[in-house]
Design an enzyme around this catalytic site. Sequence first.
Site, mmCIF file in Angstrom:
data_model
loop_
_atom_site.group_PDB
_atom_site.id
_atom_site.type_symbol
_atom_site.label_atom_id
_atom_site.label_comp_id
_atom_site.label_asym_id
_atom_site.label_seq_id
_atom_site.Cartn_x
_atom_site.Cartn_y
_atom_site.Cartn_z
ATOM 1 N N CYS A 1 0.681 17.248 -0.040
ATOM 2 C CA CYS A 1 0.774 15.971 -0.676
ATOM 3 C C CYS A 1 0.487 14.941 0.709
ATOM 4 C CB CYS A 1 2.469 15.851 -1.323
ATOM 5 S SG CYS A 1 2.664 16.958 -2.438
ATOM 6 N N SER B 1 9.427 15.292 12.027
ATOM 7 C CA SER B 1 8.173 16.255 12.078
ATOM 8 C C SER B 1 8.307 17.605 11.934
ATOM 9 C CB SER B 1 8.033 15.940 13.745
ATOM 10 O OG SER B 1 7.747 14.395 13.953
ATOM 11 N N GLU C 1 4.181 9.863 7.849
ATOM 12 C CA GLU C 1 3.284 10.478 7.482
ATOM 13 C C GLU C 1 2.571 11.285 8.490
ATOM 14 O OE1 GLU C 1 2.352 11.115 4.375
ATOM 15 O OE2 GLU C 1 3.453 9.570 3.216
ATOM 16 N N GLY C 2 3.495 11.890 9.510
ATOM 17 C CA GLY C 2 2.882 12.477 10.747
ATOM 18 C C GLY C 2 2.632 11.513 11.584
ATOM 19 N N ARG D 1 0.747 -1.166 -0.195
ATOM 20 C CA ARG D 1 0.092 0.142 -0.028
ATOM 21 C C ARG D 1 0.900 1.293 0.008
ATOM 22 N NH1 ARG D 1 0.345 3.979 2.652
ATOM 23 N NH2 ARG D 1 -0.053 2.820 4.806
ATOM 24 N N GLN E 1 -14.326 -16.242 27.236
ATOM 25 C CA GLN E 1 -14.807 -14.844 27.397
ATOM 26 C C GLN E 1 -13.602 -13.723 26.837
ATOM 27 O OE1 GLN E 1 -16.200 -14.083 31.143
ATOM 28 N NE2 GLN E 1 -18.361 -15.489 30.726
#
Lengths: 250, 395
Positions: free
Chosen positions: B249, B144, B374-375, B96, B290
Amino acid sequence: MKIAVCIKRVPDTETRVKIAADGASLDESGVKFIMSPYDEYAVEEALQRRDKAGGGEVVAVALGPDAAQETLRAALAMGADRGVLLKAERIPADALAVAKALAAELKDGGYDLVLFGKMAVDDYHHAVGPMVAELLGLPCVTAVSKLELEGGKGVAEREIEGGVEVVEFALPAVLTAEKGLNTPRYPALKGIMAAKKKPLEVKPPALGEVRVVAAALALPPERKAGRILGEGPDVVPELVRLLRTEAKVL
Amino acid sequence: MAPRFEGVDFYDTGSLLSEEERAVQATVRQWVDERLEPVINRHYLEGKFPLELVPEMARLGFFGANLPEQYGCAGLNNVAYGLIMQELERGDSGVRSFASVQGALVMYPIHAFGSEEQRQRWLPKMAAGEVIGCFGLTEPDYGSNPGGMITTARRSGGGWVLNGAKMWITNGSTARVAIIWAKTGALDDPSGIRGFIVPTDTPGFSARDQQGKLSLRASDTSELVLQDVHVGDDALLPHSAGLKSPLSCLTQARYGIAWGAVGAAMGCYDEALRYAKQRVMFRKPIAGFQLQQQRLADMLTEITKAQLLVLQLGRLKDQGKATPQRVSLAKRNNVNAACDIAREARRLLGANGILVEYTAMRHLANLESVYTYEGTHDMHTLILGEEITGISAFE
């Protein structure tokens, strides 16, 4: 080359189906529908034949409810040129009635080839393709796994019990596609967008008289739970005995 | 072969999609099952991107799919684009990432800030997968805080000379073209940041893969060095202007990541559920305990929330209302949720969960990168903090 490919909207083969309240049809709520997988081979073959011939037209034809437009658009997204929906609320269980409607649509189309999947995976009829051939007076080859066309003639291979049968036939003809005839392409994203702009005609079907109806549907009985007899060599005689007498597999 | 992926859709969000959107999703989903799944583990272990899949991804239209058809792209809306990212990341975050970089970080800026000649020259080839791109913004000391970058572009004759180094560059070593962001003015002036289209065979440009990654192993991550790289004036993206250009972007890419994370989470949940139903311990499937039911209930809840979130974000984006802050919220929430889901899936799978034949550990390792790139999660927290209070915590 002008090719018609007849496709059917069927429940996804991995859908767990439920029977509707009438006991004779499927409860379609929450069911995902797809193009019958054998029909994908037929569509792919039609596209390859058209492109190999350097032009022509592939027309996808379906008989079914309004929602079958989505199935037709899947064929258009793969690359078919236009679609025709013979709109019927329900697809009759009578294969001949369906075949008559399709034959009426196809007969004046001037098709060189009419393709089907070898069967629809929902009703397993294997019938509509050959019936359409009969109604159109065309030669028919079923379950084709390999195809060569040249100069108005065709050679098809069919996988038969223990071997391969090679059949020659004249065009125009009706063929039904077996798995392995080709590798159906994925509908490319551009194809999906282009499909929206391709013509899709919706019209009423000239259904024949319906003389077969589904009276009842039943799910297969649930498989019984297995039984563990014990562990180690001591239980083998008992296991063999049960395999003989109860399961009757030995 | 693994069973076909049937999706996770507890709130019937499929009914909120158009027929085309569903068809796009079906194509990508099937492609991931049939083409990516069979090869991803080998590539992950070998630390290689499955480059051989690029031609088919291109033919199917996965690159820059939300850009216009006139440039050879699919011209999809943003929801369909998001669904591509979701389904690809169900396969692997690295794959991706490849599509994100190609589409959102290279094709997008050429489309948004490039001249018509630049669009015509690059976009069709990039959509066709003939040219792979990378995006050079981050530097070794400026992650950053990209506005602090020290890469420079100086006028030289009729063109520019670029000098600097970029780091953590996805596709860096495979790319034939790089979008390089550099300061054209003083180093303390981020408003002078401009974008340049730099062919990677330009003398002075070099790329070296970063070694030793334990995450995104099926993706190439490189360091770029630009030493007196001369480019013509036609390399400049004429409409790029200041730090907000590369940040826009990132907003595109983050949007895709918010969708992608849902895909990874869906894959982990699906695997965990199958395993829990079939793995027997104390004479019953562990799905009957559970503790595992709570795990699965939490996963399904977070996936459902994340799905609704990105779907509405996509509709907003199609209306031009997906602000960077709205994208931040989705990236922050969905990637964080996906990290939690991957970790809990890994744990539910017990010892098997550490094996590559199950996907949870690979997703978990990948998502740690996605959490940071990406941040970072933290930066998105501060972006939202500033949006809420009007006071920036970092500037």
